[in-house]
Design a protein around this motif. Structure first.
Motif, mmCIF file in Angstrom:
data_model
loop_
_atom_site.group_PDB
_atom_site.id
_atom_site.type_symbol
_atom_site.label_atom_id
_atom_site.label_comp_id
_atom_site.label_asym_id
_atom_site.label_seq_id
_atom_site.Cartn_x
_atom_site.Cartn_y
_atom_site.Cartn_z
ATOM 1 N N ALA A 171 23.890 29.942 29.027
ATOM 2 C CA ALA A 171 23.631 28.631 29.636
ATOM 3 C C ALA A 171 24.793 28.226 30.543
ATOM 4 O O ALA A 171 24.577 27.704 31.657
ATOM 5 C CB ALA A 171 23.409 27.588 28.549
ATOM 6 N N LEU A 172 26.034 28.468 30.096
ATOM 7 C CA LEU A 172 27.191 28.119 30.920
ATOM 8 C C LEU A 172 27.306 29.036 32.133
ATOM 9 O O LEU A 172 27.649 28.583 33.237
ATOM 10 C CB LEU A 172 28.467 28.193 30.084
ATOM 11 N N LEU A 173 27.022 30.315 31.956
ATOM 12 C CA LEU A 173 27.090 31.237 33.082
ATOM 13 C C LEU A 173 26.009 30.923 34.118
ATOM 14 O O LEU A 173 26.245 31.038 35.329
ATOM 15 C CB LEU A 173 26.967 32.679 32.593
ATOM 16 N N ARG A 174 24.858 30.507 33.652
ATOM 17 C CA ARG A 174 23.803 30.091 34.595
ATOM 18 C C ARG A 174 24.257 28.853 35.373
ATOM 19 O O ARG A 174 24.012 28.734 36.579
ATOM 20 C CB ARG A 174 22.506 29.798 33.843
ATOM 21 N N ARG A 175 24.887 27.933 34.669
ATOM 22 C CA ARG A 175 25.385 26.724 35.321
ATOM 23 C C ARG A 175 26.440 27.086 36.373
ATOM 24 O O ARG A 175 26.439 26.551 37.493
ATOM 25 C CB ARG A 175 25.976 25.787 34.271
ATOM 26 N N ALA A 176 27.325 28.026 36.018
ATOM 27 C CA ALA A 176 28.371 28.441 36.955
ATOM 28 C C ALA A 176 27.774 29.103 38.191
ATOM 29 O O ALA A 176 28.194 28.828 39.326
ATOM 30 C CB ALA A 176 29.340 29.387 36.261
ATOM 31 N N THR A 177 26.793 29.980 38.013
ATOM 32 C CA THR A 177 26.207 30.664 39.166
ATOM 33 C C THR A 177 25.353 29.719 40.010
ATOM 34 O O THR A 177 25.194 29.936 41.205
ATOM 35 C CB THR A 177 25.368 31.874 38.722
ATOM 36 N N ALA A 178 24.801 28.659 39.397
ATOM 37 C CA ALA A 178 24.064 27.661 40.175
ATOM 38 C C ALA A 178 25.022 26.855 41.046
ATOM 39 O O ALA A 178 24.717 26.527 42.199
ATOM 40 C CB ALA A 178 23.286 26.741 39.239
ATOM 41 N N LEU A 179 26.201 26.516 40.506
ATOM 42 C CA LEU A 179 27.194 25.757 41.263
ATOM 43 C C LEU A 179 27.862 26.613 42.327
ATOM 44 O O LEU A 179 28.196 26.118 43.412
ATOM 45 C CB LEU A 179 28.253 25.191 40.312
ATOM 46 N N TRP A 180 28.093 27.889 42.013
ATOM 47 C CA TRP A 180 28.770 28.798 42.944
ATOM 48 C C TRP A 180 27.916 30.054 43.097
ATOM 49 O O TRP A 180 28.192 31.105 42.514
ATOM 50 C CB TRP A 180 30.160 29.152 42.425
ATOM 51 N N PRO A 181 26.855 29.978 43.877
ATOM 52 C CA PRO A 181 25.919 31.111 43.981
ATOM 53 C C PRO A 181 26.522 32.377 44.559
ATOM 54 O O PRO A 181 25.934 33.446 44.429
ATOM 55 C CB PRO A 181 24.806 30.557 44.887
ATOM 56 N N ASP A 182 27.689 32.283 45.196
ATOM 57 C CA ASP A 182 28.323 33.475 45.753
ATOM 58 C C ASP A 182 29.432 34.024 44.859
ATOM 59 O O ASP A 182 30.158 34.943 45.268
ATOM 60 C CB ASP A 182 28.904 33.163 47.134
ATOM 61 N N ALA A 183 29.581 33.489 43.654
ATOM 62 C CA ALA A 183 30.634 33.940 42.739
ATOM 63 C C ALA A 183 30.170 35.212 42.038
ATOM 64 O O ALA A 183 29.404 35.174 41.063
ATOM 65 C CB ALA A 183 30.957 32.857 41.718
ATOM 66 N N ALA A 184 30.647 36.358 42.527
ATOM 67 C CA ALA A 184 30.171 37.655 42.020
ATOM 68 C C ALA A 184 30.458 37.836 40.542
ATOM 69 O O ALA A 184 29.613 38.367 39.796
ATOM 70 C CB ALA A 184 30.804 38.791 42.828
ATOM 71 N N GLU A 185 31.652 37.433 40.081
ATOM 72 C CA GLU A 185 32.016 37.618 38.670
ATOM 73 C C GLU A 185 31.040 36.902 37.756
ATOM 74 O O GLU A 185 30.678 37.405 36.688
ATOM 75 C CB GLU A 185 33.441 37.120 38.421
ATOM 76 N N GLY A 186 30.609 35.702 38.161
ATOM 77 C CA GLY A 186 29.669 34.954 37.334
ATOM 78 C C GLY A 186 28.332 35.659 37.210
ATOM 79 O O GLY A 186 27.766 35.774 36.124
ATOM 80 N N HIS A 187 27.806 36.144 38.323
ATOM 81 C CA HIS A 187 26.532 36.875 38.291
ATOM 82 C C HIS A 187 26.658 38.153 37.464
ATOM 83 O O HIS A 187 25.759 38.478 36.670
ATOM 84 C CB HIS A 187 26.101 37.215 39.716
#
Length: 508
Positions: A171-187
């Motif tokens: 849930a937190l990682l989804r939130r992070a990738t939604a806020l920063w869609p270009d953050a490769a580490e999060g994806h």
């Protein structure tokens, strides 16, 4: 000639130069900033701000030892400067001096209300020091101050996933990738978490971001050959190139049969040392020990195949084995091992210490596997690659044993797999064994790929490919999984594995 006296800057000049240096520092012109800091110190020896700022610039420019020397010297003065203690904590974290880093961050927090960045960096140091419970609490405090703190969201998500709380972490990682869609580490980390839960469709899609992360800097170059996106392959040639560790190549080679069934020519580029082993694949593919430019219509990385094939957990090809050892090697090792009527068990207790997957997967020593020595009529063979000084010659069995082990643990000898080909001897030895027991490392994948009866020893939160529960895996039908429970050491796992091994070897 009389030496000119050193000119002392007045405070106005000092502040003007420091302002200029800080501006360069912020723009990452560390060399320019350091030059001005040195200029100030040449005129005003012992100027605290110039020393502290220079230490920070030295650290950020990669000269960590010099930075730490300055920080440590200034720390003896116990300055009431929260920014000093924060910057020193960063340098100590970089140096792996986590306990001191934690102390420095706490000093900063005592001198001023903590910022979200100070809290986040404290949490990072706590996590690296193994204090995961407090690290979680501090990450949550960070997010209370700054709900969209990028690093805290991402790191807390990973911490929760790694502690077995996958759904919370996702849930937190989804939130992070939604806020920063270009953050490769999060994806990338979201992909790993989803795959661990068996969500291959979404997980492998997110896993495609791996090439943009810092851990995947080297990617084989196939200039002018487009990357395969799942297009029809009839009449086309597809180059599939191996990637990452040897175990990954062994595991995912199983999917090449699906690719070959699409009708094109498939060329499998693998590390040279795996070419001999991979030549036994039972699929119509050409195996070559090369990487780089080659004739082809498309190319794809091996671990991109699940995404391109839209693989689901239930669609992993069901076959008992997808590799075989060379017949001549199997025969030679059968003679060398001998047969005294006992059942032979191969043991592997550690992985590559330099692998990012190493944390928590290896045993401290082969002595931890002593319960297998209590199995009636069992003969134990180490499949671990060891240096000659870790072995001693014997006048029985393989002719070698592991030195300084509390039970008799034979070894194939220092010449096994010593040539240019990886795992050919190990594969032949495994083919002659009745059972293989291994931690999560490449020989475990080899045993599974050979279809040998195998027991995997897994940590409580294992690598994604073993999912989160159950004692079976679709990747290797002849393998059984023994898992740590939360908070459990490996001793109970090994005891259960030894009992399972005894039952598996018991005559029907």
């Amino acid at each position: 000639m009389t030496a000119q006296p050193r000119q002392t800057m007045n405070e106005q000049d000092v502040q003007a130069r420091l302002a200029r240096a800080v501006d360069l520092h912020k723009r990452k012109d560390y060399a320019g900033a350091i030059a001005i800091y040195r200029e100030v110190l040449a005129s005003n020896r012992g100027h605290f701000d110039a020393q502290s700022l220079m230490a920070s610039a030295l650290r950020q420019s990669g000269r960590l030892d010099q930075a730490l020397q300055i920080f440590d010297d200034l720390a003896a003065m116990q300055p009431a400067r929260p920014e000093f203690w924060f910057n020193r904590g960063n340098a100590l974290t970089d140096a792996g001096r986590f306990e001191e880093a934690i102390s420095s961050y706490r000093n900063a927090m005592r001198l001023a209300p903590p910022s979200a960045q100070t809290l986040c960096n404290l949490a990072i140091a706590l996590a690296k020091n193994g204090e995961l419970g407090e690290a979680e609490d501090v990450y949550r405090r960070t997010l209370e101050l700054e709900p969209a703190h990028k690093v805290a969201l991402h790191n807390l998500g990973n911490l929760l996933v790694d502690s077995g709380r996958s759904h919370e972490g996702i849930a937190l990682l989804r939130r992070a990738t939604a806020l920063w869609p270009d953050a490769a580490e999060g994806h990338y980390n979201l992909g790993l978490a989803l795959m661990r839960l068996g969500d291959f469709a979404n997980g492998f899609r997110e896993y495609e971001w791996r090439w943009q992360t810092s851990d995947f800097k080297e990617r084989p170059s196939y200039r002018n050959i487009p990357e395969w996106q799942g297009e029809p392959l009839a009449g086309k040639r597809l180059i599939v190139h191996g990637e990452q560790g040897l175990g990954d190549t062994i595991q995912f080679a199983r999917l090449l049969g699906l690719v070959a069934s699409l009708g094109g020519d498939v060329v499998f580029h693998v590390p040279e040392k795996l070419a001999a082993l991979m030549s036994s694949l039972p699929f119509p593919v050409k195996v070559t020990g090369t990487h780089g430019a080659s004739d082809g219509d498309f190319h794809t990385a091996l671990l991109s195949l699940p995404h391109r094939l839209k693989l689901t957990l239930g669609a992993v090809p069901s076959m008992s084995a997808h590799l075989t050892a060379p017949v001549e090697a199997v025969s030679a090792w059968k003679s060398r091992l001998g047969d005294d009527g006992r059942r032979m068990i191969g043991l592997v207790w550690k992985g590559n210490p330099n692998s990012p997957a190493e944390k928590g997967r290896s045993l401290s020593s082969p002595d931890e596997l002593a319960p297998f020595a209590a199995i009636p009529d069992a003969r134990l063979i180490a499949l671990q690659k060891l240096d000659r000084d870790e072995l001693e010659p014997t006048d029985f069995g393989t002719g070698w044993r592991v030195r300084s082990v509390s039970y008799l643990l034979e070894h194939p000898g220092p010449d096994a797999d010593s040539g240019p080909d990886a795992f050919v001897d190990t594969a032949a030895i495994m083919t002659n064994l009745d059972l293989v027991v291994s931690v999560c490392t490449a020989p475990l994948h080899l045993a599974g790929a050979l279809g040998r009866p195998t027991i995997a020893l897994l940590r409580a939160v294992p690598d994604w490919r073993w999912q989160t529960s159950g004692d079976a895996t679709p990747w290797y039908p002849t393998m059984r999984l023994e898992r740590q429970s939360a908070g459990e050491t490996y001793q109970p796992v090994i005891a259960r594995a030894a009992a399972r091994a005894e039952a598996m070897l018991r005559p029907n």
